[in-house]
Scaffold this motif. Structure first.
Motif, PDB file in Angstrom:
ATOM      1  N   LYS A 144       0.815  -1.209   0.000  1.00  0.00           N
ATOM      2  CA  LYS A 144       0.000   0.000   0.000  1.00  0.00           C
ATOM      3  C   LYS A 144       0.852   1.265   0.000  1.00  0.00           C
ATOM      4  O   LYS A 144       0.342   2.361   0.050  1.00  0.00           O
ATOM      5  N   CYS A 145       2.173   1.074  -0.016  1.00  0.00           N
ATOM      6  CA  CYS A 145       3.052   2.228   0.058  1.00  0.00           C
ATOM      7  C   CYS A 145       2.862   3.097  -1.179  1.00  0.00           C
ATOM      8  O   CYS A 145       2.930   2.623  -2.307  1.00  0.00           O
ATOM      9  N   ALA A 146       2.639   4.382  -0.920  1.00  0.00           N
ATOM     10  CA  ALA A 146       2.361   5.303  -2.022  1.00  0.00           C
ATOM     11  C   ALA A 146       3.638   5.888  -2.629  1.00  0.00           C
ATOM     12  O   ALA A 146       3.585   6.644  -3.574  1.00  0.00           O
ATOM     13  N   SER A 147       4.793   5.562  -2.067  1.00  0.00           N
ATOM     14  CA  SER A 147       6.026   6.235  -2.486  1.00  0.00           C
ATOM     15  C   SER A 147       7.095   5.334  -3.094  1.00  0.00           C
ATOM     16  O   SER A 147       7.990   5.821  -3.768  1.00  0.00           O
ATOM     17  N   TYR A 148       7.043   4.035  -2.818  1.00  0.00           N
ATOM     18  CA  TYR A 148       8.112   3.159  -3.299  1.00  0.00           C
ATOM     19  C   TYR A 148       7.559   1.916  -3.974  1.00  0.00           C
ATOM     20  O   TYR A 148       6.448   1.497  -3.699  1.00  0.00           O
ATOM     21  N   TRP A 189       7.800   0.356   8.328  1.00  0.00           N
ATOM     22  CA  TRP A 189       8.027   1.556   9.146  1.00  0.00           C
ATOM     23  C   TRP A 189       8.540   2.733   8.321  1.00  0.00           C
ATOM     24  O   TRP A 189       8.393   3.868   8.734  1.00  0.00           O
ATOM     25  N   HIS A 190       9.113   2.449   7.132  1.00  0.00           N
ATOM     26  CA  HIS A 190       9.577   3.581   6.328  1.00  0.00           C
ATOM     27  C   HIS A 190       8.417   4.485   5.900  1.00  0.00           C
ATOM     28  O   HIS A 190       8.605   5.667   5.653  1.00  0.00           O
ATOM     29  N   CYS A 191       7.208   3.900   5.823  1.00  0.00           N
ATOM     30  CA  CYS A 191       6.070   4.729   5.401  1.00  0.00           C
ATOM     31  C   CYS A 191       5.847   5.887   6.380  1.00  0.00           C
ATOM     32  O   CYS A 191       5.550   7.005   5.974  1.00  0.00           O
ATOM     33  N   LEU A 192       6.009   5.597   7.650  1.00  0.00           N
ATOM     34  CA  LEU A 192       5.808   6.637   8.663  1.00  0.00           C
ATOM     35  C   LEU A 192       6.765   7.809   8.462  1.00  0.00           C
ATOM     36  O   LEU A 192       6.385   8.958   8.599  1.00  0.00           O
ATOM     37  N   CYS A 194       8.967   8.276   5.610  1.00  0.00           N
ATOM     38  CA  CYS A 194       9.361   8.655   4.252  1.00  0.00           C
ATOM     39  C   CYS A 194       8.220   8.982   3.326  1.00  0.00           C
ATOM     40  O   CYS A 194       8.443   9.566   2.278  1.00  0.00           O
ATOM     41  N   CYS A 195       7.017   8.508   3.626  1.00  0.00           N
ATOM     42  CA  CYS A 195       5.977   8.548   2.620  1.00  0.00           C
ATOM     43  C   CYS A 195       5.587   9.974   2.284  1.00  0.00           C
ATOM     44  O   CYS A 195       5.052  10.689   3.110  1.00  0.00           O
ATOM     45  N   ARG A 196       5.867  10.360   1.048  1.00  0.00           N
ATOM     46  CA  ARG A 196       5.436  11.676   0.602  1.00  0.00           C
ATOM     47  C   ARG A 196       4.078  11.573  -0.061  1.00  0.00           C
ATOM     48  O   ARG A 196       3.470  12.579  -0.407  1.00  0.00           O
TER      49      ARG A 196
HETATM   50 ZN   LIG Z   1       4.953   4.251   2.102  1.00  0.00          ZN
END
Ligand SMILES: [Zn+2]
Length: 285
Positions: A144-148, A189-192, A194-196
């Motif tokens: 579901k990550c919107a950035s990677y 945890w990167h979503c918290l 890094c997620c732009r």
């Molecule tokens: Zn993310």
């Protein structure tokens, strides 16, 4: 090129996933404190001017586990804090056996105590679980990550809010300790950090937006899966904390013990349940 905090959150998740896999291959279960300590070590080595951390000697027996606080700040000079409990996957059952831990049936759930410890402070923190994970499967994990782009090892360090854990506990017809079930609710945890995809800004702003726009949504979705009676009961029990929780915002003044840590003057834990406190201070990008 120096790594960004974001790079390190991502690479430590891959390392954690891989380390658990290596443990799995020789039937060696690794503990959560070991993983936490080694992750902090790498953060400190790679980010000497961005990561400040102190671990206190083991809390006394009978306390609520070993809490970990994360404080995020950046060029906006705003702050936001989390009160974290780390849990490692049991490699035999692929589940988080102690996710709904309580000492006996008369004692409070560790999760509810975490929520209270996080929110009853003068500077309330967001209560969170950090799930050290690995799964020996070939099926594709949801992303579901919107950035990677999808990298399944990113789930090596996953997050789930304590309120979500509390609600999941009351869903009886699901094996909600199992990694496979939890996958629908957790994020790397990167979503918290890094997620732009949820809005840009500096570190504390990104963290705050991700909490508001993703983590709170997940909690709500789980709550809707519970029966109306359970929902009422859940809302009643920690009612006053729910109010504090929903009003957490970015702050300009972190607690004094955080400032002491930055000045290398923090000697004693601010409370007895705290094992580690870590500050992530993003440099100007
Ligand atoms: Zn993310």
């Amino acid at each position: 090129m120096y790594p960004t905090l974001c790079d390190t959150f991502r690479s430590r998740a891959l390392w954690t996933w891989d380390t658990l896999a290596r443990g799995r291959s020789v039937d060696c279960q690794i503990g959560e404190e070991t993983l936490t300590d080694l992750n902090i070590l790498e953060f400190k080595i790679r980010h000497i001017s961005e990561v400040y951390s102190r671990t206190f000697s083991k809390p006394e027996e009978g306390l609520n586990g070993a809490d970990w606080e994360w404080w995020f700040t950046g060029s906006s000079r705003k702050w936001i804090g989390f009160r974290v409990q780390a849990k490692v996957i049991d490699i035999k059952t692929n589940s988080f056996k102690h996710l709904y831990y309580r000492k006996n049936k008369d004692s409070p759930f560790q999760c509810d105590t975490l929520i209270q410890n996080a929110l009853q402070k003068p500077s309330p923190c967001i209560p969170l679980y950090c799930l050290y994970s690995n799964w020996n499967t070939l099926t594709q994990l949801p992303w579901k990550c919107a950035s990677y782009y999808p990298v399944e090892e990113s789930y090596g360090c996953s997050i789930l809010s304590a309120f979500a854990v509390r609600y999941l506990r009351s869903i009886k017809n699901l094996e909600t300790r199992h990694f496979k079930t939890l996958l629908s609710y957790i994020s790397p945890w990167h979503c918290l950090v890094c997620c732009r995809g949820y809005g840009g800004g500096d570190l504390p702003n990104r963290v705050f937006r991700y909490w508001r726009e993703f983590i709170l949504e997940v909690e709500q979705a789980i709550l809707e899966e519970t029966s109306p009676e359970i929902r009422q009961e859940l809302n009643r029990e920690l009612d006053n904390y729910q109010g504090i929780y929903s009003q957490i915002g970015l702050t300009e003044e972190p607690p004094s013990y955080v400032l002491s840590l930055l000045n290398d003057e923090l000697r004693e834990p601010p409370d007895r349940n705290l094992r580690t406190i870590t500050v992530f201070k993003e440099r100007n990008q």
